[in-house]
Design an enzyme around this catalytic site. Structure first.
Site, PDB file in Angstrom:
ATOM      1  N   GLU A 181       0.821  -1.207   0.000  1.00  0.00           N
ATOM      2  CA  GLU A 181       0.000   0.000   0.000  1.00  0.00           C
ATOM      3  C   GLU A 181       0.858   1.261   0.000  1.00  0.00           C
ATOM      4  OE1 GLU A 181      -3.759  -1.595   2.624  1.00  0.00           O
ATOM      5  OE2 GLU A 181      -2.053  -0.736   3.677  1.00  0.00           O
TER       6      GLU A 181
ATOM      7  N   ASP B 251      -7.705  -4.798   9.641  1.00  0.00           N
ATOM      8  CA  ASP B 251      -7.318  -3.582   8.929  1.00  0.00           C
ATOM      9  C   ASP B 251      -7.226  -3.747   7.425  1.00  0.00           C
ATOM     10  OD1 ASP B 251      -5.145  -5.152   8.746  1.00  0.00           O
ATOM     11  OD2 ASP B 251      -3.723  -3.718   9.569  1.00  0.00           O
TER      12      ASP B 251
END
Lengths: 355, 355
Positions: free
Chosen positions: B63, B234
């Protein structure tokens, strides 16, 4: 585990990048890089593609350009700040990372200011091999800034361009470009206007830098058979060509969703037909079909090209000394014991202190 | 220009980060970091916010998390690969960059594996100061992996937690966590089940790591007045709490568009009411309203927290020796003469060769 040095990531500094390129030779580097770029265009459908993530401000833009082929992941950080030259800074600087998809671990951190200049020029030349007339020998080069010499070198190395016609609003930029390119056997003309520069040009490269819509080329300046390599228009509100030229040209692009936002074609309807370059390279669609056709490569720079460039640099590092290793990744003896690594470091520091 | 060393960017390695944190003291670092995080939450509306840009694969995710306050720009690269521990690698590693918006030039490159562990724990503790009962002394800590000791340290330093009840599927993880936290004056119980761990806990922290939906907590385990600090869930498809708990809790989140995709609330309707943490901090909305209320901080980690952490590290570097400088940015004598820099390097190399 510790013997594998999982914490270390090779880093190619600006100086090491220069040494790597100069050791290889600029022409040879451009040719090798072009090969990597072409290889990746030819497996276009393997890539996870997304428009770049841009953070705009009044002064410029900071962008992240990620992509992945499922095995490797790469991203580039790049800024564009036209006013930077006033403080002695570059308009565009960049760095990037190549990582392994399977582990998410970075494999390479590299400067990409020089590398981007090389890959942009190599991409232009690769596109021109499919789109320019095969007998092209003369290139007009409008905008003689940081990208100009790289374009000239790439078109000389990859297409055999032997004549350059230079123009810039700033004559000192043209003079610097001419001087930098001397001694390579190129026939170079400094021109007093864009109109003069395009006279007799087989290829017109526009690489100006202002962050605004400008009309570097008007319609009457582009004759039949020309290939236009439009490099400078690369963000919203920044274009170089008059709209009428676009309407007379067959337009080739890297990644339509990004080019429609950032390229010359932001001036056209969102459904205006364009051809993806990779489909021409793969032979699925035609590039140049006739002597008289006007072809336009509306180049904005795409993440896969940076991926190709990082992949190239990584391969060049094998057996090279042009990098250092950075302690970038935490590598505790036991992977789940990140906190324990901190405690053990405290013991080392306490020992150093008392020693 | 050259004397300004515009090419150099400070780099904080893993070792330098450890030394910086240890020199400051872990508790003090967490407290200082919490202050930076809180400052940035309090000016939440200044930030350019966007959900992170994720590249998912079968093995994990990579990410990029960018944000900007208009003056500074920061981004973090972070991976999440649960199977990495099998090859001696970290599940999560990270690094990040802070840059100046005005020029687009990077100001700092830093390791962020350790820094992320610290900022995640500091953020949890900051949230708990607004959401947990003020008389909280006992925390259940379920999932005793890499994040667990940092959570324990932050809750001790910032909330005065003095009793920990540990549980992990892997008893050796619990034993390591207990051992790592010994000598700090904490009362630590290793528990044989999640049910045992939550007995008498004022705060329940869940920090497990599997990339899947798990039910670490069931509804009957959560009594009145408890604050749940859910750290582990998450990413899409990864949750830790039974849905019924969510329906009984008042839910607080960082950035709703991201949390609805990645947090525990991905189990709920997209319009289920949640409260943004920054509005509680600013006093606009209430946090804990009663002794019996169940509060839940559905933490996924947001880009502003990394921005705060990078800002903190940059400030700590002033007068510190815990960094090196990297030749990351091309800095030609004349900004537009990038190619000329390459030519001049050739002259240096030729000279070295003949010398």
């Amino acid at each position: 585990m510790a013997t594998e040095n999982l914490n270390l990531v090779p880093f190619v500094s600006v100086e090491n990048m220069m040494d790597l390129v100069l050791e290889t030779g600029i022409d040879h580097s451009l040719a090798e890089l072009a090969q990597y770029i072409e290889e990746d265009f030819l497996r276009w459908e393997n890539f996870d593609k997304t428009p770049r993530v841009a953070s705009h401000s009044a002064e410029g833009v900071i962008e992240l350009m990620p992509t992945s082929d499922g095995r490797l992941y790469g991203f580039k950080y790049v800024n564009g700040h036209p006013k930077n030259t006033r403080s002695g800074r570059q308009t565009v600087t960049a760095f990037g990372v190549l990582a392994e998809v399977e582990s998410g671990y970075p494999l390479l951190l590299s400067e990409m200011t020089i590398l981007t200049a090389l890959r942009t020029a190599a991409t232009s030349a690769v596109a021109a091999r499919y789109l320019a007339r095969p007998d092209s020998t003369t290139m007009a080069l409008i905008g003689n800034g940081a990208q100009s010499e790289f374009q000239a070198r790439a078109f000389k190395a990859l297409l055999g361009i032997d004549t350059l016609r230079l123009y810039d609003l700033d004559p000192s930029a043209t003079e610097r470009c001419r001087r930098n390119l001397s001694g390579l056997g190129l026939d170079i003309m400094a021109c007093g206007s864009p109109e003069e520069a395009v006279e007799g040009a087989d290829i017109i490269t526009t690489a100006t830098a202002d962050k605004q819509c400008a009309t570097i080329l008007t319609d009457n300046m582009v004759g039949p058979g020309v290939h236009i390599n439009a490099v400078g228009g690369d963000c919203p509100g920044k274009t170089e060509l008059h709209r009428d030229i676009l309407l007379r040209s067959d337009i080739f692009v890297e990644y339509p969703p990004q080019t429609r936002i950032e390229g010359e074609i932001q001036q056209l309807a969102v459904d205006h037909p364009v051809t993806e370059l990779w489909r021409v390279m793969s032979g699925e669609l035609e590039g140049r079909r006739s002597e008289a056709q006007i072809t336009l490569f509306d180049s904005v720079g795409f993440a896969t090209e940076d991926f190709s460039a990082l992949r190239y640099v990584r391969d060049k590092l094998a057996g090279s000394r042009h990098f250092i290793e950075l302690d970038l990744l935490a590598d505790p003896d036991e992977p789940r014991d990140l906190y324990g690594m901190l405690l053990r470091r405290q013991v080392v520091l306490d020992h150093q202190h008392t020693a």
